[in-house]
Write a protein that holds these residues in place. Structure first.
Motif, PDB file in Angstrom:
ATOM      1  N   ARG A 116       0.372  -1.042  -0.370  1.00 26.58           N
ATOM      2  CA  ARG A 116      -0.108  -0.070  -0.239  1.00 26.58           C
ATOM      3  C   ARG A 116       0.761   1.261   0.217  1.00 26.58           C
ATOM      4  NH1 ARG A 116      -3.992  -1.683   5.180  1.00 26.58           N
ATOM      5  NH2 ARG A 116      -0.711  -2.245   5.618  1.00 26.58           N
ATOM      6  N   GLU A 117       2.125   1.505   0.113  1.00 26.81           N
ATOM      7  CA  GLU A 117       3.135   1.914   0.429  1.00 26.81           C
ATOM      8  C   GLU A 117       3.504   2.774  -1.081  1.00 26.81           C
ATOM      9  OE1 GLU A 117       4.488   0.943   4.489  1.00 26.81           O
ATOM     10  OE2 GLU A 117       5.019   2.714   4.298  1.00 26.81           O
ATOM     11  N   ARG A 118       3.050   1.642  -2.107  1.00 25.47           N
ATOM     12  CA  ARG A 118       3.883   2.127  -3.289  1.00 25.47           C
ATOM     13  C   ARG A 118       4.060   4.050  -3.274  1.00 25.47           C
ATOM     14  NH1 ARG A 118       0.255  -1.988  -6.508  1.00 25.47           N
ATOM     15  NH2 ARG A 118      -1.514  -0.762  -4.656  1.00 25.47           N
ATOM     16  N   GLU A 119       4.916   4.345  -3.923  1.00 30.40           N
ATOM     17  CA  GLU A 119       5.927   5.391  -4.376  1.00 30.40           C
ATOM     18  C   GLU A 119       5.658   5.694  -5.996  1.00 30.40           C
ATOM     19  OE1 GLU A 119       8.908   6.254  -3.421  1.00 30.40           O
ATOM     20  OE2 GLU A 119       9.159   9.204  -4.070  1.00 30.40           O
ATOM     21  N   GLY A 120       4.484   6.944  -6.483  1.00 29.12           N
ATOM     22  CA  GLY A 120       5.128   7.753  -7.582  1.00 29.12           C
ATOM     23  C   GLY A 120       5.799   7.376  -8.153  1.00 29.12           C
ATOM     24  N   VAL A 121       6.996   7.219  -9.388  1.00 31.18           N
ATOM     25  CA  VAL A 121       7.828   7.575  -9.844  1.00 31.18           C
ATOM     26  C   VAL A 121       8.326   8.933 -10.915  1.00 31.18           C
ATOM     27  CG1 VAL A 121      10.383   7.370 -10.653  1.00 31.18           C
ATOM     28  CG2 VAL A 121       9.091   5.618  -8.777  1.00 31.18           C
ATOM     29  N   SER A 122       6.794   8.163 -11.778  1.00 30.72           N
ATOM     30  CA  SER A 122       7.321   8.957 -13.389  1.00 30.72           C
ATOM     31  C   SER A 122       6.055   8.192 -13.748  1.00 30.72           C
ATOM     32  CB  SER A 122       8.091   8.775 -13.589  1.00 30.72           C
ATOM     33  OG  SER A 122       8.039   9.495 -15.090  1.00 30.72           O
ATOM     34  N   THR A 165       5.717  14.185 -18.864  1.00 26.16           N
ATOM     35  CA  THR A 165       5.903  13.681 -18.517  1.00 26.16           C
ATOM     36  C   THR A 165       4.955  14.114 -16.939  1.00 26.16           C
ATOM     37  OG1 THR A 165       7.656  14.129 -18.785  1.00 26.16           O
ATOM     38  CG2 THR A 165       8.042  12.156 -20.264  1.00 26.16           C
ATOM     39  N   PHE A 166       5.926  13.334 -16.452  1.00 26.00           N
ATOM     40  CA  PHE A 166       5.874  14.052 -14.656  1.00 26.00           C
ATOM     41  C   PHE A 166       6.633  13.048 -14.199  1.00 26.00           C
ATOM     42  CE2 PHE A 166       4.484  15.828 -10.913  1.00 26.00           C
ATOM     43  CZ  PHE A 166       4.632  14.702 -10.330  1.00 26.00           C
ATOM     44  N   TYR A 167       7.290  13.326 -12.938  1.00 31.17           N
ATOM     45  CA  TYR A 167       8.621  13.226 -12.382  1.00 31.17           C
ATOM     46  C   TYR A 167       8.386  13.535 -11.222  1.00 31.17           C
ATOM     47  CZ  TYR A 167      10.406  12.480 -16.765  1.00 31.17           C
ATOM     48  OH  TYR A 167      10.839  12.022 -17.653  1.00 31.17           O
ATOM     49  N   THR A 168       8.543  12.368  -9.920  1.00 26.59           N
ATOM     50  CA  THR A 168       8.470  13.202  -8.771  1.00 26.59           C
ATOM     51  C   THR A 168       9.561  13.608  -8.295  1.00 26.59           C
ATOM     52  OG1 THR A 168       7.661  11.902  -6.137  1.00 26.59           O
ATOM     53  CG2 THR A 168       9.098  10.755  -7.832  1.00 26.59           C
ATOM     54  N   ASP A 169       9.866  14.834  -7.730  1.00 29.25           N
ATOM     55  CA  ASP A 169      11.062  15.639  -7.184  1.00 29.25           C
ATOM     56  C   ASP A 169      12.262  14.758  -6.978  1.00 29.25           C
ATOM     57  OD1 ASP A 169       9.123  17.842  -4.802  1.00 29.25           O
ATOM     58  OD2 ASP A 169       9.268  17.509  -7.498  1.00 29.25           O
ATOM     59  N   SER A 170      11.887  13.708  -6.264  1.00 28.55           N
ATOM     60  CA  SER A 170      13.450  12.731  -5.715  1.00 28.55           C
ATOM     61  C   SER A 170      14.000  12.095  -7.294  1.00 28.55           C
ATOM     62  CB  SER A 170      12.819  12.023  -4.806  1.00 28.55           C
ATOM     63  OG  SER A 170      12.557  10.589  -5.145  1.00 28.55           O
ATOM     64  N   VAL A 171      13.627  12.489  -8.441  1.00 26.77           N
ATOM     65  CA  VAL A 171      14.140  11.662  -9.535  1.00 26.77           C
ATOM     66  C   VAL A 171      14.444  12.454 -10.742  1.00 26.77           C
ATOM     67  CG1 VAL A 171      13.188   9.355  -8.990  1.00 26.77           C
ATOM     68  CG2 VAL A 171      11.752  10.856 -10.318  1.00 26.77           C
ATOM     69  N   GLN A 172      13.855  14.298 -10.225  1.00 22.99           N
ATOM     70  CA  GLN A 172      13.854  15.002 -11.251  1.00 22.99           C
ATOM     71  C   GLN A 172      14.880  15.250 -12.245  1.00 22.99           C
ATOM     72  OE1 GLN A 172      10.617  16.741 -12.817  1.00 22.99           O
ATOM     73  NE2 GLN A 172      12.566  17.291 -14.358  1.00 22.99           N
ATOM     74  N   GLY A 173      14.860  15.194 -12.880  1.00 17.67           N
ATOM     75  CA  GLY A 173      16.209  15.327 -13.285  1.00 17.67           C
ATOM     76  C   GLY A 173      17.538  14.439 -13.530  1.00 17.67           C
ATOM     77  N   ARG A 174      17.274  13.144 -12.889  1.00 15.98           N
ATOM     78  CA  ARG A 174      17.451  12.030 -13.067  1.00 15.98           C
ATOM     79  C   ARG A 174      17.000  10.686 -13.967  1.00 15.98           C
ATOM     80  NH1 ARG A 174      18.868   9.289  -8.403  1.00 15.98           N
ATOM     81  NH2 ARG A 174      17.108  10.038  -7.077  1.00 15.98           N
ATOM     82  N   PHE A 175      15.827  10.651 -13.592  1.00 14.21           N
ATOM     83  CA  PHE A 175      14.848  10.162 -14.484  1.00 14.21           C
ATOM     84  C   PHE A 175      14.249  10.319 -15.341  1.00 14.21           C
ATOM     85  CE2 PHE A 175      13.942   6.835 -10.407  1.00 14.21           C
ATOM     86  CZ  PHE A 175      15.819   6.653 -10.177  1.00 14.21           C
ATOM     87  N   THR A 176      14.771   9.336 -16.757  1.00  8.76           N
ATOM     88  CA  THR A 176      13.427   9.453 -17.569  1.00  8.76           C
ATOM     89  C   THR A 176      12.328   9.137 -18.785  1.00  8.76           C
ATOM     90  OG1 THR A 176      15.687  11.069 -19.026  1.00  8.76           O
ATOM     91  CG2 THR A 176      13.808  10.598 -20.227  1.00  8.76           C
ATOM     92  N   ILE A 177      11.328   9.209 -18.583  1.00  5.35           N
ATOM     93  CA  ILE A 177       9.982   8.055 -18.964  1.00  5.35           C
ATOM     94  C   ILE A 177      10.562   8.190 -20.606  1.00  5.35           C
ATOM     95  CG2 ILE A 177       8.078   9.531 -17.852  1.00  5.35           C
ATOM     96  CD1 ILE A 177       7.015   6.844 -17.615  1.00  5.35           C
ATOM     97  N   SER A 178      10.291   6.812 -21.267  1.00  7.08           N
ATOM     98  CA  SER A 178       9.465   7.240 -22.689  1.00  7.08           C
ATOM     99  C   SER A 178       8.989   5.481 -22.769  1.00  7.08           C
ATOM    100  CB  SER A 178      11.005   6.933 -23.059  1.00  7.08           C
ATOM    101  OG  SER A 178      11.563   6.317 -23.189  1.00  7.08           O
TER     102      SER A 178
END
Length: 129
Positions: A46-52, A60-73
């Motif tokens: 139940r504690e799944r965290e949305g990443v992107s 696209t959207f990114y959670t703050d903790s991964v912004q600039g490091r992760f890329t979804i495509s």
């Protein structure tokens, strides 16, 4: 038969990169919103965290903790979407799950678990320091 299948996880060192894939052989992606979530060590599902997430139109959207490091495509021709993860750190250690949901809204995606009915089994990412 599971709808979504993740791959690409593994054990890496801090600062390394990984590319996760989520494929869906039995559906066509182009009308679906897509997302990545993660579940940290020892946490309840139940504690799944949305990443992107990524919309049908490719926004696209990114959670703050991964912004600039992760890329979804997404590659609709292959019914596959990806999460490129760079500059990994120990806080990124988690089980990464992909999720998908058909939508009539071309410019909407979500990192809320309740917006997705279709989930993969997850792929483990472990970052050592």
């Amino acid at each position: 038969q599971r709808l979504l299948v993740e791959s690409g996880g593994g054990l890496v060192q801090a600062g390394d990169s990984l590319r996760l894939s989520c494929s869906a052989p039995n559906i066509t992606f182009h009308d679906w919103r897509l997302a990545w979530f993660r579940l940290g060590p020892g946490k309840d599902r139940r504690e799944r965290e949305g990443v992107s997430c990524i919309t049908r139109g490719g926004r696209t959207f990114y959670t703050d903790s991964v912004q600039g490091r992760f890329t979804i495509s997404r590659d609709n021709t292959k019914n596959t979407f990806y999460l490129q993860m760079n500059s990994l750190n120990a806080a990124d250690t988690a089980l990464y799950l992909c999720a998908a949901q058909p939508t009539y809204r071309p410019d909407h995606c979500s990192v809320q678990t309740y917006d997705y009915m279709n989930w993969g089994q997850g792929t483990q990412v472990t970052v050592s320091t």
